[in-house]
Write an enzyme that holds these catalytic residues in place. Structure first.
Site, PDB file in Angstrom:
ATOM      1  N   GLU A  94       0.797  -1.223   0.000  1.00  0.00           N
ATOM      2  CA  GLU A  94       0.000   0.000   0.000  1.00  0.00           C
ATOM      3  C   GLU A  94       0.834   1.278   0.000  1.00  0.00           C
ATOM      4  O   GLU A  94       0.431   2.275  -0.587  1.00  0.00           O
ATOM      5  CB  GLU A  94      -0.951   0.017   1.212  1.00  0.00           C
ATOM      6  CG  GLU A  94      -2.016  -1.068   1.191  1.00  0.00           C
ATOM      7  CD  GLU A  94      -3.066  -0.857   0.111  1.00  0.00           C
ATOM      8  OE1 GLU A  94      -3.174   0.271  -0.415  1.00  0.00           O
ATOM      9  OE2 GLU A  94      -3.764  -1.832  -0.217  1.00  0.00           O
ATOM     10  N   SER A 365     -51.911 -19.165  42.850  1.00  0.00           N
ATOM     11  CA  SER A 365     -51.501 -19.533  44.208  1.00  0.00           C
ATOM     12  C   SER A 365     -50.014 -19.344  44.486  1.00  0.00           C
ATOM     13  O   SER A 365     -49.579 -19.523  45.626  1.00  0.00           O
ATOM     14  CB  SER A 365     -51.887 -20.988  44.483  1.00  0.00           C
ATOM     15  OG  SER A 365     -53.290 -21.123  44.574  1.00  0.00           O
TER      16      SER A 365
END
EC number: 2.4.99.28
Length: 691
Positions: A94, A365
């Protein structure tokens, strides 16, 4: 002739002087512009290099649970955590002069311009790594002069304020490698299933070639082309004397093995838990969902992957695949409040709505242990006697009445103990207790247990008619398991940022908020639902799953026409199951009515497999004695029934069973506690007490 020559000479000299002047002016102007740009860049200082990063969620064992990335998988890693070859290869292909220029490679720019002129087209790029980094950070990838100008400006600022290694590190963490992977770490995981520091040199060289054109150089797209570019890079490294010819030949010949691309897209693990963890993050950190998902956070959650798997598999194996019934499940560590497993529904893809944390359903319950905790704290004992019979309660002076019934219409038609009433889930006993204490007491008690729903102080509250969130009920039971310490359902233990700084850590401090003695006695009584010795006018409610259990558990089930519950615990683990239909349809199938208990029992047994048995240890101020559970007397010599029961010290039964038939109890035997005056008139009528 001479005059004409002199005239032309003077004109030529004037032209040359004009060009020199204009050239000098242009040079000065360019220098002035350049210096102005430099000074402005210097004045503005270091540009931000913050980029979106994937936030990762981890399970309690440190393994990855999931991640968020907003479409960009990105994990920032320092240069030292990258294979050095990725750095060398990237620079080689690069920007060979990266360490020598100041952001712009003028020689390369001139060469690229000349090549473009010769070809009458854009054939060669000249952008440096710094320029590409600036473009990745701040700019759109268009090709306007404005973008070029901004790129140059940001390039100068980057070079002025960051070292070459910092720029290179940023570049390698932001460049695109294809298939949603941004940065070398994401690329390493995508293509090779490993961290960037663990890449081989050959793998690193191949990855360095992808950013030039991910759509062409990705090995998933064109493996041959990817290998050709790798070869080009390796030879360039050799040419620049980064590696030897022998090493270059070895890298080119090395075979590469890639991760299958379809493995990169997988279903999120524990999706309902994941959503709850994200909601807790928003609350704890004060951040939006987008901020969380792009901040590169490391989120350490409480989920136990083994228990989560057991929960999911148990639900799948238990529930008929053809049924539309839904399931909400959660498991909590009573010692910390950590949510260890959570299932909010049977299929997240079809319905992400969480029936454990977002839905509110009638607890039936399962509310009774909270009521009886308050009763024990208020002077009741496990052997407090009240008559179980069909009863019409007069609620107010206007004549309003309330007529609850027991399951299947069964009644003892005689006084029963609190211990047995809980094991058999007697509704009459519960409502009598509720009204004796005062209906507002259960509302306040529920808040102490962490119930956030607005409960109305109705007589029916004792039977769980007011909707609550299932996870809050499980958390309430976990507080009974831990002796009354305040806990809240917790999904996150710790959060760090990308640099490892701690942003949040669960303090894990738990204040004592319940009466420890009353909490223990209540928990102890709750073991009775699995004890067939407590069978009376009907069977204990846990009889159908008692044979599945190999440990001591405390628990309570609950049923309405549209809801089925089972919640229970031991000292180390609390879990709860709700089953029902989203549209509140009735549960008619016998099989479907059994799902909640079966799922709970199988989960608890599998989750605790291999763990040592943990006993419920009574705190100071609690004592245990053997009793006859039907009469409530202490078991003496010759008494046939013996059930070991815990009491708050000083409240043990005074009467003793010696085997002879005791005097038949016909009236309620309540604590000798003075009731509020407002309750005396109607209470005395149906309770049969006189003053």
């Amino acid at each position: 002739m001479d005059a004409m020559t002199n005239k032309r000479l003077r004109l030529t000299l004037k032209t040359v002087r004009a060009f020199i002047f204009l050239g000098a002016f242009a040079a000065l102007a360019a220098a002035a512009v350049f210096m102005t740009v430099i000074l402005i860049a210097k004045y503005q200082g270091a540009p931000s290099v913050q980029v979106p990063q994937s936030t990762i969620l981890y399970a309690s064992d440190g393994s990855k649970l999931g991640e968020t990335n907003y479409g960009e998988k990105r994990y920032w890693v320092p240069l030292k955590d990258m294979n050095p070859t990725i750095v060398k290869a990237t620079v080689a292909i690069e920007d060979q002069n990266f360490y020598d220029h100041h952001g712009f490679d003028y020689k390369r720019m001139a060469g690229a311009a000349l090549a473009d002129l010769k070809a009458f087209a854009k054939v060669q790029g000249a952008s440096t790594i710094t320029q590409q980094y600036a473009r990745n950070l701040y700019l759109e990838h268009d090709k306007t002069w404005k973008r070029k100008w901004n790129e140059a400006f940001y390039t100068i600022r980057l070079e002025q304020n960051y070292s070459k290694d910092e720029i290179l590190e940023g570049y390698l963490n932001t460049i695109y490698y294809g298939h949603g992977a941004y940065g070398i770490e994401a690329a390493s995981r995508l293509y090779f299933g490993k961290h960037a520091k663990n890449l081989t040199d050959a793998e690193a060289a191949l990855l360095a070639g992808i950013p030039k054109g991910p759509s062409g150089y990705s090995p998933y797209v064109n493996e041959t082309k990817a290998k050709e570019r790798q070869k080009t890079i390796v030879r360039m490294m050799e040419k620049q004397q980064m590696i030897s010819q022998k090493k270059a030949d070895e890298l080119i010949k090395e075979p590469l093995s890639y991760q299958p691309l379809n493995k990169q897209v997988s279903k999120r693990k524990a999706p309902y838990f994941y959503d709850n963890a994200m909601r807790e993050l928003e609350k704890k950190l004060g951040m939006t969902r987008e901020q969380i998902e792009t901040s590169g956070l490391n989120v350490y959650t409480t989920v136990d992957k083994r228990m989560q798997r057991i929960a999911e598999e148990t639900i799948t194996e238990t529930v008929n695949a053809g049924s539309d019934i839904q399931v909400g499940f959660s498991a909590i560590d009573p010692r910390t409040g950590n949510v260890l497993a959570l299932v909010g529904g049977r299929d997240y893809q079809k319905s992400p709505f969480d029936r454990t944390t977002q839905a509110k359903r009638q607890p039936a319950s399962t509310i009774k242990p909270l009521l009886y905790y308050k009763a024990i704290q208020s002077g009741f004992t496990p052997v407090t006697l009240m008559k179980s019979e069909e009863t019409e309660f007069q609620i107010d002076a206007k004549g309003e009445t309330y007529s609850p019934s027991n399951y299947n219409g069964y009644y003892a038609n005689k006084p029963i103990t609190l211990l047995q009433a809980l094991a058999l889930s007697d509704n009459i006993y519960a409502v009598k207790t509720h009204l004796f204490l005062g209906t507002n007491k259960l509302v306040k008690t529920a808040k102490e247990f962490g119930i956030t729903a607005h409960l109305q102080a109705l007589p029916s509250l004792a039977l769980g008619t007011e909707p609550v969130r299932p996870i809050e009920m499980v958390n309430a039971y976990a507080m009974l398991a831990n002796g009354g310490k305040k806990i809240e359902p917790t999904f996150i233990s710790r959060v760090t940022d990308a640099a490892g700084h701690v942003l949040y850590e669960n303090p894990n401090q738990h204040k004592q908020v319940l009466d420890e003695k009353a909490a223990f006695v209540t928990a102890s009584m709750m073991t009775g639902m699995f004890d067939i010795d407590l069978n009376g006018y009907t069977s204990v409610t846990g009889r159908t799953i008692a044979n599945r259990l190999t440990r001591t558990y405390a628990g309570k089930s609950g049923t309405t026409s549209a809801d089925s519950w089972m919640i229970g615990f031991n000292p180390k683990l609390a879990a709860g199951v709700w089953t029902g239909y989203d549209k509140n349809s009735t549960i008619d199938s016998v099989e479907e009515k059994s799902y909640a208990k079966t799922i709970w029992a199988d989960f608890m047994e599998d989750a605790l497999k291999g763990e040592p048995e943990t006993a419920f240890k009574p705190p100071k101020g609690v004592t245990g004695v053997y009793i006859d559970p039907e009469t409530g007397y202490s078991s003496g010599p010759g008494c046939a029934a013996k059930h070991y029961t815990y009491f708050v010290k000083g409240t043990e039964p005074a009467n003793v069973c010696y085997g002879a038939e005791p005097a038949k109890q016909t009236k309620d035997r309540l604590p000798s506690k003075e009731k509020p005056a407002s309750e005396k008139k109607w209470w005395d009528k149906w309770l049969g007490r006189h003053h």
